[in-house]
Design a protein around this motif. Structure first.
Motif, PDB file in Angstrom:
ATOM      1  N   PRO A   1       1.304  -6.165   2.137  1.00  0.00           N
ATOM      2  CA  PRO A   1       1.347  -4.667   2.066  1.00  0.00           C
ATOM      3  C   PRO A   1       1.481  -3.916   3.149  1.00  0.00           C
ATOM      4  O   PRO A   1       1.307  -4.247   4.155  1.00  0.00           O
ATOM      5  N   PRO A   2       2.002  -2.661   3.025  1.00  0.00           N
ATOM      6  CA  PRO A   2       2.424  -1.815   4.249  1.00  0.00           C
ATOM      7  C   PRO A   2       1.332  -1.499   5.290  1.00  0.00           C
ATOM      8  O   PRO A   2       0.190  -1.354   4.747  1.00  0.00           O
ATOM      9  N   GLU A   3       1.647  -1.434   6.334  1.00  0.00           N
ATOM     10  CA  GLU A   3       0.546  -1.107   7.483  1.00  0.00           C
ATOM     11  C   GLU A   3       0.435   0.326   7.473  1.00  0.00           C
ATOM     12  O   GLU A   3      -0.733   0.564   7.924  1.00  0.00           O
ATOM     13  N   ASP A   4       1.225   1.033   7.303  1.00  0.00           N
ATOM     14  CA  ASP A   4       1.108   2.361   7.351  1.00  0.00           C
ATOM     15  C   ASP A   4       0.810   3.061   5.972  1.00  0.00           C
ATOM     16  O   ASP A   4       1.474   3.338   5.069  1.00  0.00           O
ATOM     17  N   THR A   5      -0.711   3.178   6.048  1.00  0.00           N
ATOM     18  CA  THR A   5      -1.044   3.689   4.620  1.00  0.00           C
ATOM     19  C   THR A   5      -1.133   5.262   4.545  1.00  0.00           C
ATOM     20  O   THR A   5      -1.175   5.974   3.447  1.00  0.00           O
ATOM     21  N   GLU A   6      -0.789   5.777   5.712  1.00  0.00           N
ATOM     22  CA  GLU A   6      -0.502   7.408   5.517  1.00  0.00           C
ATOM     23  C   GLU A   6       0.705   7.688   4.688  1.00  0.00           C
ATOM     24  O   GLU A   6       0.801   8.679   4.259  1.00  0.00           O
ATOM     25  N   HIS A   7       1.709   7.006   4.905  1.00  0.00           N
ATOM     26  CA  HIS A   7       2.959   7.069   4.068  1.00  0.00           C
ATOM     27  C   HIS A   7       3.169   5.752   3.314  1.00  0.00           C
ATOM     28  O   HIS A   7       3.955   4.992   3.287  1.00  0.00           O
ATOM     29  N   LEU A   8       2.135   5.554   2.261  1.00  0.00           N
ATOM     30  CA  LEU A   8       2.020   4.297   1.541  1.00  0.00           C
ATOM     31  C   LEU A   8       3.166   4.282   0.385  1.00  0.00           C
ATOM     32  O   LEU A   8       3.753   3.260   0.330  1.00  0.00           O
ATOM     33  N   LEU A   9       3.371   5.393  -0.195  1.00  0.00           N
ATOM     34  CA  LEU A   9       4.380   5.246  -1.346  1.00  0.00           C
ATOM     35  C   LEU A   9       5.682   4.667  -0.591  1.00  0.00           C
ATOM     36  O   LEU A   9       6.416   3.990  -1.265  1.00  0.00           O
ATOM     37  N   ARG A  10       6.351   5.643   0.695  1.00  0.00           N
ATOM     38  CA  ARG A  10       7.380   5.055   1.003  1.00  0.00           C
ATOM     39  C   ARG A  10       7.388   3.662   1.468  1.00  0.00           C
ATOM     40  O   ARG A  10       8.402   2.856   1.230  1.00  0.00           O
ATOM     41  N   GLY A  11       6.245   3.334   2.065  1.00  0.00           N
ATOM     42  CA  GLY A  11       6.023   1.733   2.512  1.00  0.00           C
ATOM     43  C   GLY A  11       6.330   0.790   1.276  1.00  0.00           C
ATOM     44  O   GLY A  11       6.926  -0.208   1.479  1.00  0.00           O
ATOM     45  N   LEU A  12       5.733   1.178   0.262  1.00  0.00           N
ATOM     46  CA  LEU A  12       5.800   0.319  -1.033  1.00  0.00           C
ATOM     47  C   LEU A  12       7.137   0.238  -1.462  1.00  0.00           C
ATOM     48  O   LEU A  12       7.665  -0.549  -1.939  1.00  0.00           O
ATOM     49  N   ILE A  13       7.659   1.465  -1.526  1.00  0.00           N
ATOM     50  CA  ILE A  13       9.134   1.530  -1.812  1.00  0.00           C
ATOM     51  C   ILE A  13      10.206   0.553  -1.254  1.00  0.00           C
ATOM     52  O   ILE A  13      11.013  -0.232  -1.403  1.00  0.00           O
ATOM     53  N   GLU A  14       9.806   0.538   0.432  1.00  0.00           N
ATOM     54  CA  GLU A  14      10.624  -0.142   1.343  1.00  0.00           C
ATOM     55  C   GLU A  14      10.706  -1.656   1.030  1.00  0.00           C
ATOM     56  O   GLU A  14      11.339  -2.297   1.726  1.00  0.00           O
ATOM     57  N   LEU A  15       9.471  -1.909   0.503  1.00  0.00           N
ATOM     58  CA  LEU A  15       9.482  -3.385   0.110  1.00  0.00           C
ATOM     59  C   LEU A  15      10.069  -3.883  -1.078  1.00  0.00           C
ATOM     60  O   LEU A  15      10.071  -5.000  -1.382  1.00  0.00           O
ATOM     61  N   TRP A  16      11.279  -3.313  -1.751  1.00  0.00           N
ATOM     62  CA  TRP A  16      11.832  -3.708  -2.753  1.00  0.00           C
ATOM     63  C   TRP A  16      12.593  -5.143  -2.464  1.00  0.00           C
ATOM     64  O   TRP A  16      12.759  -5.790  -3.650  1.00  0.00           O
ATOM     65  N   PRO A  17      13.046  -5.194  -1.394  1.00  0.00           N
ATOM     66  CA  PRO A  17      13.696  -6.586  -1.183  1.00  0.00           C
ATOM     67  C   PRO A  17      12.683  -7.774  -1.583  1.00  0.00           C
ATOM     68  O   PRO A  17      12.893  -8.852  -2.149  1.00  0.00           O
ATOM     69  N   SER A  18      11.374  -7.558  -1.482  1.00  0.00           N
ATOM     70  CA  SER A  18      10.176  -8.574  -1.704  1.00  0.00           C
ATOM     71  C   SER A  18      10.061  -8.576  -3.076  1.00  0.00           C
ATOM     72  O   SER A  18       9.678  -9.732  -3.637  1.00  0.00           O
ATOM     73  N   TYR A  19      10.079  -7.619  -3.656  1.00  0.00           N
ATOM     74  CA  TYR A  19       9.808  -7.487  -5.199  1.00  0.00           C
ATOM     75  C   TYR A  19      11.182  -8.342  -5.911  1.00  0.00           C
ATOM     76  O   TYR A  19      10.650  -9.177  -6.773  1.00  0.00           O
ATOM     77  N   VAL A  20      12.303  -8.188  -5.415  1.00  0.00           N
ATOM     78  CA  VAL A  20      13.527  -8.870  -5.984  1.00  0.00           C
ATOM     79  C   VAL A  20      13.306 -10.249  -5.734  1.00  0.00           C
ATOM     80  O   VAL A  20      13.648 -10.970  -6.570  1.00  0.00           O
ATOM     81  N   ALA A  21      13.371 -10.542  -4.388  1.00  0.00           N
ATOM     82  CA  ALA A  21      12.968 -11.905  -4.127  1.00  0.00           C
ATOM     83  C   ALA A  21      11.949 -12.558  -4.929  1.00  0.00           C
ATOM     84  O   ALA A  21      11.946 -13.606  -5.512  1.00  0.00           O
ATOM     85  N   TYR A  22      10.880 -12.069  -5.242  1.00  0.00           N
ATOM     86  CA  TYR A  22       9.752 -12.496  -5.723  1.00  0.00           C
ATOM     87  C   TYR A  22      10.015 -12.635  -7.452  1.00  0.00           C
ATOM     88  O   TYR A  22      10.027 -13.877  -7.932  1.00  0.00           O
ATOM     89  N   ALA A  23      10.560 -11.822  -7.923  1.00  0.00           N
ATOM     90  CA  ALA A  23      11.168 -12.026  -9.373  1.00  0.00           C
ATOM     91  C   ALA A  23      12.274 -12.951  -9.749  1.00  0.00           C
ATOM     92  O   ALA A  23      12.038 -13.512 -10.432  1.00  0.00           O
TER      93      ALA A  23
END
Length: 234
Positions: free
Chosen positions: A52-74
């Motif tokens: 999970p993103p460490e920066d919870t102040e900008h959580l949405l942006r952090g979650l979006i930036e994790l898209w490579p992890s979602y793709v690799a997972y799928a």
């Protein structure tokens, strides 16, 4: 007679083995159960590699930036799931397991259990933008080894009907071989392209997914013949 014709369609069935197993033969049910457990653990570990993103102040942006992890997972989940399905296809037709088959299957499971790490490496490389070629080659090489071992298991069991069950005819065995054999070449092509352009290589690997989820036509025909001969069979 060693070769006989099936009465309903002319497909051949070898009623005697021309090759001997290595070591004692065992019921493959425990091997399949153990394999299912290892594969289940491997796909579960995939999600644990997504941090999970460490920066919870900008959580949405952090979650979006994790898209490579979602793709690799799928991608990896579907590829491991595909191997699980085709592993069952193999062992639906393998009637016994000897020492070498168990060893080959153990090596295959070892590679499958390594895939969460290869998937995590790929995701981190795409997230950072560095080392993408190396990560794709590493990921592809891991799958290449799995594809080679998959073919080795089936061809060893199939050769001379060494470990096949008596209900599996030669046409079905050949149909399964035809489906499995392209995998090492397909993955190798994707890996080689990934060395030049990681995204293109990854697309080639992704194209591998729908092809290997598709039913094996020769095997489907064999199941239909079996059901026609035994209407009460599942």
């Amino acid at each position: 007679m060693r070769w006989s014709r099936a009465a309903n369609g002319g497909s051949t069935k070898d009623t005697t083995r021309s090759s001997s197993p290595i070591g004692a033969e065992r019921d493959p049910k425990r091997l399949v159960t153990f394999s299912d457990a290892v594969i289940a653990i491997a796909v579960t570990l995939l999600v644990l590699e997504i941090q999970p993103p460490e920066d919870t102040e900008h959580l949405l942006r952090g979650l979006i930036e994790l898209w490579p992890s979602y793709v690799a997972y799928a991608i990896t989940f579907l590829l491991i799931g595909q191997m699980w399905v085709n592993h069952h296809v193999m062992f639906d037709h393998i009637g016994s397991a000897d020492r070498l088959l168990i060893l080959l299957n153990t090596l295959l499971l070892m590679v499958i259990a390594f895939l969460p790490f290869a998937s995590s490496l790929l995701a981190h490389a795409f997230e950072s933008g560095h080392g993408k070629q190396t990560a794709l080659i590493f990921y592809g090489a891991t799958y290449e080894l799995a594809a080679i071992l998959f073919n080795a298991i089936w061809e060893y069991a199939r050769h001379g009907r060494r470990l096949l069950n008596s209900a599996t005819d030669n046409d079905t065995a050949r149909a399964i071989s035809r489906r499995f054999r392209p995998a090492p070449f397909w993955i190798a092509a994707g890996t080689a392209l990934g060395a030049l352009h990681p995204v293109v290589g990854l697309v080639v690997v992704i194209a591998f997914i729908p092809f290997y989820w598709w039913p094996i036509s020769g095997e489907v025909a064999s199941i239909r013949r079996t059901r026609e001969q035994s209407p009460g069979a599942l």
